[in-house]
Scaffold this active site. Structure first.
Site, PDB file in Angstrom:
ATOM      1  N   ASP A  67       0.813  -1.211   0.000  1.00 42.29           N
ATOM      2  CA  ASP A  67       0.000   0.000   0.000  1.00 42.29           C
ATOM      3  C   ASP A  67       0.849   1.265   0.000  1.00 42.29           C
ATOM      4  OD1 ASP A  67       0.975  -0.234   2.626  1.00 42.29           O
ATOM      5  OD2 ASP A  67      -0.934  -0.926   3.412  1.00 42.29           O
ATOM      6  N   ASN A 136      -7.521  -3.298  14.566  1.00 44.10           N
ATOM      7  CA  ASN A 136      -8.884  -3.622  14.150  1.00 44.10           C
ATOM      8  C   ASN A 136      -8.922  -4.777  13.145  1.00 44.10           C
ATOM      9  OD1 ASN A 136      -7.884  -2.394  11.864  1.00 44.10           O
ATOM     10  ND2 ASN A 136      -9.314  -0.670  11.889  1.00 44.10           N
ATOM     11  N   HIS A 138      -7.098  -5.014  10.343  1.00 50.92           N
ATOM     12  CA  HIS A 138      -6.850  -4.693   8.937  1.00 50.92           C
ATOM     13  C   HIS A 138      -5.517  -5.257   8.474  1.00 50.92           C
ATOM     14  CE1 HIS A 138      -4.663  -0.919  10.361  1.00 50.92           C
ATOM     15  NE2 HIS A 138      -3.848  -1.366   9.425  1.00 50.92           N
TER      16      HIS A 138
END
Length: 267
Positions: A67, A136, A138
């Site tokens: 990313d 969380n 991800h």
């Protein structure tokens, strides 16, 4: 899913690095999927040390990063291209022309996502993908509610992720709220996946990944669908798993089996 529980973060980095070193030595033109964040840094230090000790060469390796922040040029100190150069590429013999990071300053980011997907396919896919995991759940910037079949795309970051990453930006420095990220479907097409996690703050996410239901609420739970996943975690990150002794027992038995196979080869 193989779960390897080790004493501390240093042991996690060494174990993870050994997997990558073995992969590259077995296939010198391996296509690596790489990640940023605090957890992979220790692994990259291990890889640099191995290169300097002539234990591995990156000359024929190519790589694709998970990313990048949308809106940051590659020269920006908080861009993931800059991070990878600083933490790994500048210190090994990899050809930087063969290292790929999503273009954060793309004129047309949606088209850039399609080009990135095509480039991965042109290379024959990713041989081994490194992952970290967010609090969380991800992976990459695939936040909760991400489609489990998603491809490389533009993604809005959650408030939790923005807050977690705020420590890397100055008080008056622009912090992006958008990213380009490989999708979960893209990640699942990697031939092998190695996820590293350390610290008690990752324990809840690890439990959801390993023992929870397959759900978009925990994107990492999609790894349950992959045949070749290794989770390398420290005892703190493993602290919420229901039966830590069971996972440790499996790893011990696996090591015994590998030792027996090696002995048979030597006969």
């Amino acid at each position: 899913m193989k779960v390897v529980i080790l004493k501390d973060a240093a042991a996690v980095a060494r174990y993870g690095a050994d997997i990558f070193i073995q992969q590259i030595n077995q296939k010198p033109d391996s296509v690596l999927g790489l990640a940023t964040g605090s957890t992979p840094v220790a692994l990259y230090k291990e890889l640099i040390a191995a290169y300097k000790n002539a234990q591995v060469s990156f000359k024929r390796v190519s790589s694709f990063n998970l990313d990048e922040y949308l809106g940051l040029p590659s020269s920006h100190p908080q861009s993931y291209r800059y991070f990878m150069n600083q933490q790994l590429f500048d210190h090994v013999d990899i050809d930087k022309a063969q290292t790929h990071v999503p273009p954060g300053d793309a004129q047309d980011p949606f088209n850039a996502c399609e080009i990135y997907e095509a480039a991965i396919k042109q290379k024959g896919g990713i041989d081994i993908q490194l992952l970290g995991i967010g609090r969380n759940g991800h992976i990459g910037f695939n936040e909760p509610s991400s489609s489990l079949m998603s491809r490389t795309r533009v993604k809005t970051l959650t408030r939790a992720t923005i807050e977690d990453n705020a420590r890397f930006f100055g008080a008056d420095e622009y912090q992006p709220h958008l990213s380009i990220t490989m999708g979960i479907g893209t990640i699942l097409e990697s031939k092998k996946v190695v996820l590293l996690a350390t610290g008690e703050n990752k324990a809840e996410a690890i439990k959801a990944t390993v023992e929870g239901p397959l759900t978009a609420a925990c994107p990492a739970s999609a790894l349950q669908l992959h045949e070749q996943v290794v989770l390398v975690i420290d005892e703190a990150a493993a602290s919420q798993l229901s039966d830590v002794d069971f996972y440790k027992h499996i790893e011990i038995e696996n090591q015994k089996l590998l030792e027996r196979l090696e002995q048979l080869k030597l006969r």
